[in-house]
Design a protein around this motif. Structure first.
Motif, PDB file in Angstrom:
ATOM      1  N   GLY A 290       0.786  -1.232   0.000  1.00  0.00           N
ATOM      2  CA  GLY A 290       0.000   0.000   0.000  1.00  0.00           C
ATOM      3  C   GLY A 290       0.812   1.272   0.000  1.00  0.00           C
ATOM      4  O   GLY A 290       0.292   2.339   0.365  1.00  0.00           O
ATOM      5  N   VAL A 291       2.073   1.212  -0.442  1.00  0.00           N
ATOM      6  CA  VAL A 291       2.882   2.432  -0.515  1.00  0.00           C
ATOM      7  C   VAL A 291       2.351   3.280  -1.674  1.00  0.00           C
ATOM      8  O   VAL A 291       2.297   2.816  -2.810  1.00  0.00           O
ATOM      9  CB  VAL A 291       4.370   2.101  -0.740  1.00  0.00           C
ATOM     10  N   PRO A 292       1.977   4.547  -1.415  1.00  0.00           N
ATOM     11  CA  PRO A 292       1.318   5.349  -2.464  1.00  0.00           C
ATOM     12  C   PRO A 292       2.303   6.007  -3.425  1.00  0.00           C
ATOM     13  O   PRO A 292       2.355   7.238  -3.538  1.00  0.00           O
ATOM     14  CB  PRO A 292       0.541   6.384  -1.647  1.00  0.00           C
ATOM     15  N   VAL A 293       3.110   5.206  -4.129  1.00  0.00           N
ATOM     16  CA  VAL A 293       4.021   5.787  -5.112  1.00  0.00           C
ATOM     17  C   VAL A 293       3.199   6.460  -6.211  1.00  0.00           C
ATOM     18  O   VAL A 293       2.108   5.999  -6.570  1.00  0.00           O
ATOM     19  CB  VAL A 293       4.959   4.727  -5.718  1.00  0.00           C
ATOM     20  N   ALA A 294       3.714   7.560  -6.734  1.00  0.00           N
ATOM     21  CA  ALA A 294       3.023   8.258  -7.823  1.00  0.00           C
ATOM     22  C   ALA A 294       3.287   7.584  -9.157  1.00  0.00           C
ATOM     23  O   ALA A 294       2.395   7.440  -9.987  1.00  0.00           O
ATOM     24  CB  ALA A 294       3.465   9.717  -7.875  1.00  0.00           C
ATOM     25  N   ARG A 295       4.532   7.177  -9.375  1.00  0.00           N
ATOM     26  CA  ARG A 295       4.901   6.512 -10.619  1.00  0.00           C
ATOM     27  C   ARG A 295       5.921   5.427 -10.301  1.00  0.00           C
ATOM     28  O   ARG A 295       6.779   5.604  -9.439  1.00  0.00           O
ATOM     29  CB  ARG A 295       5.569   7.475 -11.609  1.00  0.00           C
ATOM     30  N   VAL A 296       5.838   4.319 -11.017  1.00  0.00           N
ATOM     31  CA  VAL A 296       6.900   3.322 -10.983  1.00  0.00           C
ATOM     32  C   VAL A 296       6.941   2.654 -12.357  1.00  0.00           C
ATOM     33  O   VAL A 296       5.988   2.000 -12.770  1.00  0.00           O
ATOM     34  CB  VAL A 296       6.730   2.309  -9.836  1.00  0.00           C
TER      35      VAL A 296
ATOM     36  N   LEU B 246      14.084   0.325 -12.260  1.00  0.00           N
ATOM     37  CA  LEU B 246      12.798   0.939 -11.931  1.00  0.00           C
ATOM     38  C   LEU B 246      13.017   2.427 -11.750  1.00  0.00           C
ATOM     39  O   LEU B 246      13.995   2.859 -11.131  1.00  0.00           O
ATOM     40  CB  LEU B 246      12.221   0.352 -10.646  1.00  0.00           C
ATOM     41  N   LEU B 247      12.105   3.191 -12.294  1.00  0.00           N
ATOM     42  CA  LEU B 247      12.118   4.640 -12.173  1.00  0.00           C
ATOM     43  C   LEU B 247      10.925   5.023 -11.295  1.00  0.00           C
ATOM     44  O   LEU B 247       9.766   4.812 -11.678  1.00  0.00           O
ATOM     45  CB  LEU B 247      12.025   5.276 -13.558  1.00  0.00           C
ATOM     46  N   PHE B 248      11.203   5.556 -10.109  1.00  0.00           N
ATOM     47  CA  PHE B 248      10.162   5.892  -9.138  1.00  0.00           C
ATOM     48  C   PHE B 248       9.943   7.405  -9.084  1.00  0.00           C
ATOM     49  O   PHE B 248      10.870   8.188  -9.309  1.00  0.00           O
ATOM     50  CB  PHE B 248      10.574   5.456  -7.729  1.00  0.00           C
ATOM     51  N   GLU B 249       8.700   7.791  -8.720  1.00  0.00           N
ATOM     52  CA  GLU B 249       8.447   9.172  -8.329  1.00  0.00           C
ATOM     53  C   GLU B 249       7.495   9.144  -7.141  1.00  0.00           C
ATOM     54  O   GLU B 249       6.539   8.360  -7.104  1.00  0.00           O
ATOM     55  CB  GLU B 249       7.874   9.999  -9.473  1.00  0.00           C
ATOM     56  N   PHE B 250       7.772  10.013  -6.173  1.00  0.00           N
ATOM     57  CA  PHE B 250       6.987  10.097  -4.941  1.00  0.00           C
ATOM     58  C   PHE B 250       6.412  11.502  -4.816  1.00  0.00           C
ATOM     59  O   PHE B 250       7.116  12.491  -5.029  1.00  0.00           O
ATOM     60  CB  PHE B 250       7.872   9.798  -3.723  1.00  0.00           C
ATOM     61  N   HIS B 251       5.121  11.612  -4.478  1.00  0.00           N
ATOM     62  CA  HIS B 251       4.438  12.893  -4.297  1.00  0.00           C
ATOM     63  C   HIS B 251       3.887  12.977  -2.878  1.00  0.00           C
ATOM     64  O   HIS B 251       3.432  11.977  -2.317  1.00  0.00           O
ATOM     65  CB  HIS B 251       3.260  13.028  -5.273  1.00  0.00           C
ATOM     66  N   GLY B 252       3.863  14.189  -2.324  1.00  0.00           N
ATOM     67  CA  GLY B 252       3.235  14.389  -1.031  1.00  0.00           C
ATOM     68  C   GLY B 252       3.911  15.480  -0.237  1.00  0.00           C
ATOM     69  O   GLY B 252       4.566  16.364  -0.793  1.00  0.00           O
TER      70      GLY B 252
END
Length: 472
Positions: free
Chosen positions: A253-259, A284-290
């Motif tokens: 349930g980790v709310p990653v924005a993009r993966v 993997l290319l991640f993006e995190f928002h918050g």
């Protein structure tokens, strides 16, 4: 490369009276020019161009009404055209007729920041929209990669890199203005957050690929720009390890924005095309928002998960310009991979499966790709179980096209066996029609044909797409 099967008799004649009616309304916005027709008879699919008989440039809903009425009066096919970025042959004029280009319908009609909505004409592109609303502190998150028009994104039920957190076009459209096959203008819903009033016409037109009506205006949801954004790259020893890390991240349930998943061949192509220095392994290319604290917490959790699966430490893109360059490179993956085989045409396909079956689906697909006689690349919006395969083919080789189609059929049927779908976001167009009966069943297809007949009894709206002929 072989064109889609098309008997010459399927191409309907366009009466001069229809062209005269269009010329009277549109003047020099009606084009019979061969190069204009050729441009509008192709998209990013591997099919050769199948041009229309003429192209009309609309600038308003009233223009669309006039074009529909002229075509309906003479039984002439009408194909809506936005930016031409589709991948499955959606805009090819397989039965001839008129292409209706809505790219000049590019006005933002109303911004309602208090309600988090905006209404635009169908030709507005996603980049244009975000540029025009950036001072409101809001943004539109649906990002299919190409700078597609919102009308086209609605018609193909597009999604993209942000879907794992923000959903797809289906989740973010509030209302549509549509011109029916009879030339009537309808609005599918009001701007209220929810409604229980009548059939959900909005969802019926979303994903209909221009076969039920012509979308002229779109009202979509907006989101506050995140307070903090971080992006990171993580390399893995194998695609299997990378996918396992994504599955655990989503299930926790980790709310990653993009993966996004990129295989080694794609990483190599991006390095060459976009002048990057990424380590050439699956990544993997991640993006995190918050909030800053929330982003830090998400990143820490995901980094722990990736290490469990052999992932290397995150390499951070700290500055906005670094993040933008990284995501621009990801969005250019289609064009970058083409450079791995100069002169090739790309046959692109996608499937989507439940997240629990993603690793199996990609692993078995990669086994097929390892035996291919041409270069291949795999990328994926793996956070929602969707991945893409790009096959680089000699455009003059029938053998390679046949081999690619065999791989595509195996990939799709594998996804269907896993309770997935033949296309997660490309749409059906011409290329995926053959799989609809397997996915939905003949009874469901018969109901879809009844819907098409009720909405478009003359079969003038983008004929020959989505629905295969009934089996005898």
């Amino acid at each position: 490369m072989n064109a889609p099967a098309l008997a010459p008799s399927l191409r309907r004649p366009v009466p001069q009276a229809c062209l005269d009616a269009l010329a009277a309304r549109f003047g020099d916005r009606l084009s019979l020019n061969a190069s204009v027709r050729e441009h509008h008879g192709r998209d990013e699919s591997p099919y050769p161009a199948v041009p229309p008989d003429a192209v009309v440039f609309a600038e308003s809903t009233d223009d669309v009404v006039a074009a529909v009425q002229a075509c309906a009066a003479h039984g002439v096919p009408l194909i809506a055209y936005g930016s031409g970025s589709s991948l499955e042959g959606h805009v090819l004029a397989v039965e001839g007729g008129i292409t209706l280009d809505v790219s000049r319908m590019n006005r933002v009609l109303s911004v309602n920041p208090d309600d988090l909505t905006v209404t635009v004409q169908a030709g507005v592109t996603r980049k244009q929209l975000n540029n025009e609303i950036r001072d409101t502190g809001l943004f539109f998150p649906i990002d299919p990669g190409a700078d597609a028009s919102l009308g086209g994104m609605a018609a193909t039920r597009a999604s993209g890199t942000n879907a794992v957190r923000y959903g797809t076009m289906r989740d973010n459209i509030v209302s549509l203005t549509v011109v029916t096959a009879q030339g009537k203008v309808i609005r599918t819903a009001r701007r209220a957050k929810k409604s229980s009033a009548g059939y959900d016409l909005t969802r019926l037109f979303i994903g209909s690929e221009g076969t039920l009506g012509i979308i002229t205006e779109v009202t979509v949801r907006l989101y506050p720009q995140p307070e903090a954004v971080s992006a990171a790259v993580c390399n893995f020893p194998s695609v299997d390890a990378a996918v396992a890390a994504v599955i655990q991240t989503i299930q926790m349930g980790v709310p990653v924005a993009r993966v996004e998943l990129l295989d080694t061949a794609t990483v190599r192509a991006l390095n060459l095309y976009s002048k990057l220095t990424l380590r050439e392994t699956p990544l993997l290319l991640f993006e995190f928002h918050g909030s800053p604290a929330g982003v830090e917490e998400q990143a820490t959790t995901v980094q722990e998960i990736t290490r469990e699966h052999g992932g290397m430490d995150f390499e951070w893109a700290v500055h906005p310009e670094d993040r933008n360059r990284l995501w621009a490179a990801r969005h250019n993956a289609y064009f970058a991979t083409l450079q791995l085989r100069p002169g090739a045409r790309a046959s692109s396909t996608d499937v989507c499966v439940p997240i629990s079956r993603l690793a199996d689906c990609i692993r078995e697909t990669n086994a097929d790709l390892a035996r291919a006689s041409f270069p291949t690349c795999v990328v994926g919006h793996v956070g929602d179980g969707n991945f893409h395969v790009q096959m680089l083919l000699d455009p003059d080789s029938e053998a390679e096209w046949t081999e690619a189609e065999t791989i595509n059929r195996r990939m799709v049927r594998r996804a269907l066996d896993m309770d997935g779908t033949c296309t997660g976001e490309h749409g059906v167009g011409l290329h995926k029609m053959q799989f609809l009966a397997e996915e939905h069943g003949e009874d469901a297809l018969a109901l879809m044909r009844q819907v098409k007949q009720a909405f478009d009894p003359l079969n003038i709206l983008n004929p020959g797409k989505i629905l295969p002929p009934p089996t005898r």
